[in-house]
Design a protein around this motif. Structure first.
Motif, PDB file in Angstrom:
ATOM      1  N   GLU A 168       0.833  -1.208   0.000  1.00  0.00           N
ATOM      2  CA  GLU A 168       0.000   0.000   0.000  1.00  0.00           C
ATOM      3  C   GLU A 168       0.866   1.256   0.000  1.00  0.00           C
ATOM      4  O   GLU A 168       0.582   2.229  -0.716  1.00  0.00           O
ATOM      5  CB  GLU A 168      -0.920   0.002   1.224  1.00  0.00           C
ATOM      6  CG  GLU A 168      -1.905  -1.149   1.300  1.00  0.00           C
ATOM      7  CD  GLU A 168      -3.142  -0.948   0.449  1.00  0.00           C
ATOM      8  OE1 GLU A 168      -3.251   0.096  -0.215  1.00  0.00           O
ATOM      9  OE2 GLU A 168      -4.009  -1.845   0.460  1.00  0.00           O
ATOM     10  N   LYS A 171       2.415   1.817  -3.358  1.00  0.00           N
ATOM     11  CA  LYS A 171       1.410   2.320  -4.299  1.00  0.00           C
ATOM     12  C   LYS A 171       1.193   3.817  -4.099  1.00  0.00           C
ATOM     13  O   LYS A 171       1.090   4.579  -5.072  1.00  0.00           O
ATOM     14  CB  LYS A 171       0.092   1.571  -4.102  1.00  0.00           C
ATOM     15  CG  LYS A 171      -1.035   2.054  -5.008  1.00  0.00           C
ATOM     16  CD  LYS A 171      -2.326   1.289  -4.750  1.00  0.00           C
ATOM     17  CE  LYS A 171      -2.941   1.659  -3.405  1.00  0.00           C
ATOM     18  NZ  LYS A 171      -4.281   1.021  -3.220  1.00  0.00           N
ATOM     19  N   ASP A 172       1.137   4.228  -2.830  1.00  0.00           N
ATOM     20  CA  ASP A 172       0.835   5.631  -2.525  1.00  0.00           C
ATOM     21  C   ASP A 172       2.026   6.558  -2.709  1.00  0.00           C
ATOM     22  O   ASP A 172       1.839   7.759  -2.923  1.00  0.00           O
ATOM     23  CB  ASP A 172       0.340   5.748  -1.081  1.00  0.00           C
ATOM     24  CG  ASP A 172      -1.021   5.084  -0.887  1.00  0.00           C
ATOM     25  OD1 ASP A 172      -1.709   4.847  -1.892  1.00  0.00           O
ATOM     26  OD2 ASP A 172      -1.383   4.801   0.276  1.00  0.00           O
ATOM     27  N   PRO A 174       5.286   6.484  -4.977  1.00  0.00           N
ATOM     28  CA  PRO A 174       6.152   5.854  -5.979  1.00  0.00           C
ATOM     29  C   PRO A 174       7.633   6.202  -5.835  1.00  0.00           C
ATOM     30  O   PRO A 174       8.480   5.510  -6.415  1.00  0.00           O
ATOM     31  CB  PRO A 174       5.594   6.394  -7.304  1.00  0.00           C
ATOM     32  CG  PRO A 174       4.198   6.794  -6.998  1.00  0.00           C
ATOM     33  CD  PRO A 174       4.217   7.290  -5.590  1.00  0.00           C
ATOM     34  N   TRP A 191      -1.475  -5.173  -8.193  1.00  0.00           N
ATOM     35  CA  TRP A 191      -0.606  -4.068  -7.789  1.00  0.00           C
ATOM     36  C   TRP A 191       0.062  -3.416  -8.994  1.00  0.00           C
ATOM     37  O   TRP A 191       1.242  -3.078  -8.957  1.00  0.00           O
ATOM     38  CB  TRP A 191       0.441  -4.593  -6.789  1.00  0.00           C
ATOM     39  CG  TRP A 191      -0.230  -5.080  -5.542  1.00  0.00           C
ATOM     40  CD1 TRP A 191      -0.509  -6.357  -5.196  1.00  0.00           C
ATOM     41  CD2 TRP A 191      -0.752  -4.256  -4.488  1.00  0.00           C
ATOM     42  NE1 TRP A 191      -1.167  -6.398  -3.984  1.00  0.00           N
ATOM     43  CE2 TRP A 191      -1.335  -5.127  -3.535  1.00  0.00           C
ATOM     44  CE3 TRP A 191      -0.790  -2.874  -4.263  1.00  0.00           C
ATOM     45  CZ2 TRP A 191      -1.944  -4.660  -2.373  1.00  0.00           C
ATOM     46  CZ3 TRP A 191      -1.396  -2.416  -3.112  1.00  0.00           C
ATOM     47  CH2 TRP A 191      -1.959  -3.297  -2.179  1.00  0.00           C
ATOM     48  N   TYR A 192      -0.720  -3.220 -10.054  1.00  0.00           N
ATOM     49  CA  TYR A 192      -0.179  -2.584 -11.253  1.00  0.00           C
ATOM     50  C   TYR A 192       0.237  -1.141 -10.988  1.00  0.00           C
ATOM     51  O   TYR A 192       1.027  -0.561 -11.731  1.00  0.00           O
ATOM     52  CB  TYR A 192      -1.202  -2.630 -12.387  1.00  0.00           C
ATOM     53  CG  TYR A 192      -2.491  -1.891 -12.089  1.00  0.00           C
ATOM     54  CD1 TYR A 192      -2.626  -0.540 -12.386  1.00  0.00           C
ATOM     55  CD2 TYR A 192      -3.568  -2.543 -11.491  1.00  0.00           C
ATOM     56  CE1 TYR A 192      -3.789   0.143 -12.093  1.00  0.00           C
ATOM     57  CE2 TYR A 192      -4.744  -1.864 -11.202  1.00  0.00           C
ATOM     58  CZ  TYR A 192      -4.846  -0.520 -11.497  1.00  0.00           C
ATOM     59  OH  TYR A 192      -5.999   0.163 -11.193  1.00  0.00           O
ATOM     60  N   GLU A 193      -0.285  -0.522  -9.888  1.00  0.00           N
ATOM     61  CA  GLU A 193       0.071   0.868  -9.577  1.00  0.00           C
ATOM     62  C   GLU A 193       1.487   0.989  -9.029  1.00  0.00           C
ATOM     63  O   GLU A 193       2.075   2.065  -9.031  1.00  0.00           O
ATOM     64  CB  GLU A 193      -0.892   1.452  -8.538  1.00  0.00           C
ATOM     65  CG  GLU A 193      -2.359   1.273  -8.854  1.00  0.00           C
ATOM     66  CD  GLU A 193      -2.947   0.077  -8.114  1.00  0.00           C
ATOM     67  OE1 GLU A 193      -4.148   0.114  -7.808  1.00  0.00           O
ATOM     68  OE2 GLU A 193      -2.190  -0.887  -7.850  1.00  0.00           O
ATOM     69  N   THR A 195       5.318   0.907  -8.847  1.00  0.00           N
ATOM     70  CA  THR A 195       6.500   0.964  -9.716  1.00  0.00           C
ATOM     71  C   THR A 195       7.786   0.718  -8.942  1.00  0.00           C
ATOM     72  O   THR A 195       8.855   0.557  -9.536  1.00  0.00           O
ATOM     73  CB  THR A 195       6.577   2.333 -10.413  1.00  0.00           C
ATOM     74  OG1 THR A 195       6.612   3.372  -9.417  1.00  0.00           O
ATOM     75  CG2 THR A 195       5.376   2.555 -11.318  1.00  0.00           C
ATOM     76  N   ASN A 224       4.209  -3.522 -13.269  1.00  0.00           N
ATOM     77  CA  ASN A 224       4.828  -2.230 -13.582  1.00  0.00           C
ATOM     78  C   ASN A 224       5.963  -1.871 -12.638  1.00  0.00           C
ATOM     79  O   ASN A 224       6.522  -0.775 -12.733  1.00  0.00           O
ATOM     80  CB  ASN A 224       3.765  -1.129 -13.552  1.00  0.00           C
ATOM     81  CG  ASN A 224       2.789  -1.247 -14.714  1.00  0.00           C
ATOM     82  OD1 ASN A 224       3.198  -1.499 -15.840  1.00  0.00           O
ATOM     83  ND2 ASN A 224       1.509  -1.083 -14.442  1.00  0.00           N
TER      84      ASN A 224
END
Length: 291
Positions: A168, A171-172, A174, A191-193, A195, A224
């Motif tokens: 999480e 994700k928040d 990067p 979890w494609y968000e 990087t 990603n």
């Protein structure tokens, strides 16, 4: 040809050869000024303590905005410059003590590490992700060791729901350099968000967060992430990260050094990675080689 000129040409050729060797031993993308500590070996990343002496300081929950009481572990020497920072969250119903062993072990390899209690032992992964980021903000912004931390080189780790929280957090934010969920649990499997380079560590005999429904889907869906790897502990339970474990320590240290410190000397431990064996301690390993 006169001997002096011959010697001069031989010296020049030798210098060129040495320069070429040095240039090719460090990839052009690497920046050794960020590296901390001597060249690693398998023994050095597995050792209970690394090359840096470590001190610690306790922080009351009166002074920790957004998370509970905490302990900060940090290298005592400042001659190497500032260090990367790592925040570590415990799992559901668990206290800081369950992941405390990671603090000095990782700090001794050249990191400033904060382990903490969550606001409530029943906090869910999204809340634990927020608390991991709050812990990093405290570490770099107002902690007593903030001058030792490079705020541009930060990572998150966590066990169980704390591992779900690490995803999480990545994700928040990067800008994080690394994330390591340890036998992570989260209802979200996509979890494609994310990087951030992410190392997922699962346990073959985990019945709380079975790898087939948690760690492996996490890894498969980190499509990603700049880099990703999956390490599975053989014959280990969900609670393997709650006590000293050489495989967890060595792989986590290698991941943090490689991506927080950009230290390419640690790629050797991640690519092709540890040996997978039915009788060994690792039952599965996957990675986006070459890194």
């Amino acid at each position: 040809m006169p001997i002096p000129r011959l010697l001069a040409r031989a010296s020049a050729a030798l210098a060129l050869t040495l320069a070429t060797v040095v240039a090719t031993s460090v990839p052009a993308s690497a920046d050794p000024s960020w590296w901390r500590g001597p060249a690693p070996t398998q023994s050095s990343i597995t050792a209970e303590r690394g090359p840096f002496s470590v001190s610690s300081t306790s922080v009351s929950d009166w002074y920790t905005p957004g998370f509970g009481s905490a302990t900060i572990y940090y290298p005592t020497s400042t001659t190497s410059g500032r260090f990367g920072g790592v925040a570590i969250s415990p799992g559901y119903t668990a206290s800081e003590s369950t992941i405390a062993w990671l603090g000095p072990r990782i700090a001794s390899q050249g990191f400033v590490v904060i382990t903490f209690n969550t606001n409530s032992r029943y906090d869910q992964p999204n809340s634990r992700g927020d608390q991991l980021l709050a812990a990093l903000d405290y570490l770099t912004g107002s902690s007593s060791v903030r001058s030792r931390v490079d705020a541009s080189r930060l990572a998150v780790m966590g066990h169980s729901m704390g591992g779900g929280g690490a995803l999480e957090a990545a994700k928040d934010r990067p800008s994080l350099q690394a994330a390591i969920p340890l036998t992570g649990w989260n209802t979200d499997k996509t979890w494609y968000e994310v990087t951030t380079p992410t190392l997922v560590i699962g346990a073959e005999e985990d019945t709380v967060a079975p790898v087939d429904s948690h760690s492996i889907p996490f890894y498969n869906n980190l499509t990603n992430a700049q880099e990703r790897a999956y390490l599975e502990l053989n014959n280990a339970s969900h609670f393997a990260p709650n006590s000293p474990n050489d495989d967890i320590a060595s792989s986590s240290i290698a991941w943090l050094k490689r991506f927080v410190d950009d230290d390419t000397r640690y790629t050797q431990f991640l690519c092709p990675g540890p040996t997978v064996s039915y009788f060994g301690s690792i039952s599965d390993y996957r990675a986006t080689c070459p890194m």
